[in-house]
Design an enzyme around this catalytic site. Structure first.
Site, mmCIF file in Angstrom:
data_model
loop_
_atom_site.group_PDB
_atom_site.id
_atom_site.type_symbol
_atom_site.label_atom_id
_atom_site.label_comp_id
_atom_site.label_asym_id
_atom_site.label_seq_id
_atom_site.Cartn_x
_atom_site.Cartn_y
_atom_site.Cartn_z
ATOM 1 N N ALA A 65 -8.484 45.784 -19.509
ATOM 2 C CA ALA A 65 -8.695 47.209 -20.267
ATOM 3 C C ALA A 65 -7.267 47.733 -20.808
ATOM 4 O O ALA A 65 -6.570 47.260 -19.803
ATOM 5 C CB ALA A 65 -9.650 47.968 -19.431
ATOM 6 N N GLY A 108 -10.584 43.873 -17.342
ATOM 7 C CA GLY A 108 -11.657 43.858 -18.352
ATOM 8 C C GLY A 108 -11.859 42.730 -19.124
ATOM 9 O O GLY A 108 -12.952 42.556 -19.925
ATOM 10 N N GLU A 111 -13.968 40.447 -17.236
ATOM 11 C CA GLU A 111 -15.462 41.135 -17.341
ATOM 12 C C GLU A 111 -16.151 40.861 -18.690
ATOM 13 O O GLU A 111 -17.298 40.665 -18.750
ATOM 14 C CB GLU A 111 -15.183 42.683 -16.881
ATOM 15 C CG GLU A 111 -14.832 42.694 -15.414
ATOM 16 C CD GLU A 111 -14.546 44.347 -14.928
ATOM 17 O OE1 GLU A 111 -13.473 44.824 -15.992
ATOM 18 O OE2 GLU A 111 -14.928 44.709 -14.529
ATOM 19 N N GLU A 131 -7.185 44.576 -10.853
ATOM 20 C CA GLU A 131 -7.305 46.126 -10.958
ATOM 21 C C GLU A 131 -6.808 46.727 -9.609
ATOM 22 O O GLU A 131 -6.057 47.944 -9.638
ATOM 23 C CB GLU A 131 -8.654 46.410 -11.128
ATOM 24 C CG GLU A 131 -9.201 46.221 -12.764
ATOM 25 C CD GLU A 131 -9.981 44.912 -12.677
ATOM 26 O OE1 GLU A 131 -9.615 44.193 -11.808
ATOM 27 O OE2 GLU A 131 -10.618 44.737 -13.555
HETATM 28 C C1 HXC Z 1 -2.063 47.651 -22.309
HETATM 29 C C2 HXC Z 1 -1.123 45.497 -22.235
HETATM 30 C C3 HXC Z 1 -1.976 44.757 -21.341
HETATM 31 C C4 HXC Z 1 -3.050 45.882 -20.846
HETATM 32 C C5 HXC Z 1 -0.634 43.591 -21.378
HETATM 33 N N1 HXC Z 1 -0.235 44.411 -22.233
HETATM 34 N N2 HXC Z 1 -1.858 43.691 -20.761
HETATM 35 N N3 HXC Z 1 -1.134 46.786 -22.522
HETATM 36 N N4 HXC Z 1 -2.990 47.162 -21.249
HETATM 37 N N5 HXC Z 1 -4.004 45.363 -19.755
HETATM 38 C C6 HXC Z 1 0.995 44.756 -23.191
HETATM 39 C C7 HXC Z 1 2.205 44.765 -22.279
HETATM 40 O O1 HXC Z 1 2.467 46.194 -22.046
HETATM 41 C C8 HXC Z 1 3.190 44.422 -23.399
HETATM 42 O O2 HXC Z 1 3.423 45.346 -24.306
HETATM 43 C C9 HXC Z 1 2.369 43.392 -24.149
HETATM 44 O O3 HXC Z 1 1.049 43.355 -23.983
HETATM 45 C C10 HXC Z 1 2.848 41.772 -23.730
HETATM 46 O O4 HXC Z 1 2.624 41.719 -22.112
HETATM 47 P P1 HXC Z 1 3.665 41.405 -21.396
HETATM 48 O O5 HXC Z 1 3.530 41.938 -20.090
HETATM 49 O O6 HXC Z 1 5.100 41.528 -21.783
HETATM 50 O O7 HXC Z 1 3.418 39.668 -21.325
HETATM 51 P P2 HXC Z 1 3.792 38.680 -20.128
HETATM 52 O O8 HXC Z 1 5.075 38.894 -19.501
HETATM 53 O O9 HXC Z 1 3.637 37.461 -20.638
HETATM 54 O O10 HXC Z 1 2.646 38.964 -18.916
HETATM 55 C C11 HXC Z 1 1.351 38.783 -19.456
HETATM 56 C C12 HXC Z 1 0.256 39.474 -18.188
HETATM 57 C C13 HXC Z 1 0.826 40.846 -18.065
HETATM 58 C C14 HXC Z 1 0.680 38.610 -16.834
HETATM 59 C C15 HXC Z 1 -1.018 39.306 -18.695
HETATM 60 O O11 HXC Z 1 0.621 41.427 -19.217
HETATM 61 C C16 HXC Z 1 -0.207 41.657 -17.289
HETATM 62 O O12 HXC Z 1 -0.047 41.678 -16.046
HETATM 63 N N6 HXC Z 1 -0.986 42.585 -18.079
HETATM 64 C C17 HXC Z 1 -1.880 43.523 -17.083
HETATM 65 C C18 HXC Z 1 -3.152 42.835 -16.729
HETATM 66 C C19 HXC Z 1 -4.118 43.842 -15.627
HETATM 67 O O13 HXC Z 1 -3.791 44.428 -14.961
HETATM 68 N N7 HXC Z 1 -5.247 43.674 -16.270
HETATM 69 C C20 HXC Z 1 -6.287 44.690 -15.719
HETATM 70 C C21 HXC Z 1 -6.051 45.941 -16.463
HETATM 71 S S1 HXC Z 1 -7.209 47.075 -15.744
HETATM 72 P P3 HXC Z 1 4.797 45.814 -24.645
HETATM 73 O O14 HXC Z 1 4.821 47.014 -25.541
HETATM 74 O O15 HXC Z 1 5.530 46.033 -23.343
HETATM 75 O O16 HXC Z 1 5.559 44.855 -25.535
HETATM 76 C C22 HXC Z 1 -8.626 46.649 -16.136
HETATM 77 C C23 HXC Z 1 -9.905 47.319 -15.583
HETATM 78 C C24 HXC Z 1 -10.686 48.061 -16.139
HETATM 79 O O17 HXC Z 1 -8.766 45.726 -16.940
HETATM 80 C C25 HXC Z 1 -11.655 49.007 -15.123
HETATM 81 C C26 HXC Z 1 -10.563 49.967 -14.113
HETATM 82 C C27 HXC Z 1 -11.108 51.280 -14.236
#
Ligand code: HXC
Length: 257
Positions: A65, A108, A111, A131
């Site tokens: 998400a 997400g 999911e 998360e």
């Molecule tokens: C918003 C995101 C994002 C996300 C990545 N990006 N994941 N933006 N929401 N979930 C964005 C980054 O900010 C970045 O933008 C660009 O995408 C590229 O990501 P990088 O991190 O630079 O890439 P990399 O180094 O290759 O790492 C990949 C990754 C990492 C390991 C997948 O992006 C990551 O850990 N993402 C978050 C994963 C996460 O926590 N997902 C769960 C979310 S919560 P910029 O602008 O900086 O270039 C969820 C639950 C919902 O889904 C329900 C809870 C209420």
């Protein structure tokens, strides 16, 4: 229709939907939900389309998400608007659909993939529910669907540590139906979808409904539901055609009746 966050291709009776927010690794924001809801409703309503494949990019199916969208949302807003309840319209899709996952399927994204009827994974796929690292928890079904798919031990470990599972482990744990070399993922998914699209349409709906019933009912009610749906299919023109075609050693030609 044109969608801000999706690319849609038609391959005969198969709809291919690609998540298309490469700048955010396909992070799922409200626009993605709105677009997917509309695209799945259009697919369900289109009599020509018989299977759908949802995919992302080579690097990410979806990295979760959209964290930047959720950052400013407090309890009153998310509870008040029932944030994420809109996914019920995607899971209400009656026709079959497949998630074809390459790269990250996190939070997400994992999911969303688990909402599909089944997942085909590229050998590059990585699944996780990270998360907890953001001090939250799954909100689009992860704690329920992952647990049903892989059992308590792995689901609990994944949710509590936020670690990722690679494609091999996901297949061993029955999270995914099959692993495909990354370069072949889309072709394989389209071929699998075409096989499903070639089945009698009412039989496809019924098979999906009865497998899903296994997650909602006890065994005796599930068996009764299955048997009654089987009885219902015996009232279709396509059943007469399917069994005649077998006896006559030819392919069936379906009317969807
Ligand atoms: C918003 C995101 C994002 C996300 C990545 N990006 N994941 N933006 N929401 N979930 C964005 C980054 O900010 C970045 O933008 C660009 O995408 C590229 O990501 P990088 O991190 O630079 O890439 P990399 O180094 O290759 O790492 C990949 C990754 C990492 C390991 C997948 O992006 C990551 O850990 N993402 C978050 C994963 C996460 O926590 N997902 C769960 C979310 S919560 P910029 O602008 O900086 O270039 C969820 C639950 C919902 O889904 C329900 C809870 C209420």
């Amino acid at each position: 229709a044109d969608y801000e966050t999706l690319l849609i291709e038609r391959h005969d009776a198969v709809t291919l939907v690609r998540l298309n927010r490469p700048q955010a690794l396909n992070a799922i924001n409200s626009q993605v939900l709105a677009d997917l809801t509309a695209a799945f409703a259009a697919y369900d309503a289109d009599r020509e389309q018989r299977c759908l494949v949802l995919t992302g990019s080579e690097k990410a199916f979806a990295a979760g998400a959209d964290i930047k969208e959720m950052q400013s949302k407090g309890f009153a807003e998310v509870f008040g608007t029932n944030y994420f309840a809109g996914w019920e319209r995607v899971t209400a899709t009656r026709k079959p659909w497949i998630a074809a996952v390459a790269g990250f399927a996190l939070g997400g994204g994992c999911e969303l993939a688990m909402m599909a009827d089944f997942i085909l994974a590229a050998d590059t796929a990585k699944f996780g529910q990270p998360e907890i690292k953001l001090a939250v928890a799954p909100g689009m079904g992860g704690s329920q669907r992952l647990t049903r798919a892989v059992g308590k031990a792995k689901a609990m470990e994944m949710c509590l540590t936020g670690r990722m599972m690679d494609a091999e482990e996901a297949e061993r744990a029955s999270l995914v139906a099959r692993i495909v070399p990354a370069a072949d993922l889309i072709a394989d998914a389209l071929k699998t979808a075409a096989t499903i699209a070639g089945m009698a349409p009412l039989a496809a709906l019924a098979n999906k409904e009865m497998v899903n019933a296994a997650f909602e009912t006890g065994l005796s009610m599930g068996l009764l539901f299955e048997r009654r749906l089987f009885h219902s299919l015996c009232g279709t023109e396509d059943k007469t055609e399917g069994m005649s075609a077998f006896a006559e050693k030819r392919a069936g030609v379906w009317t969807g009746r």
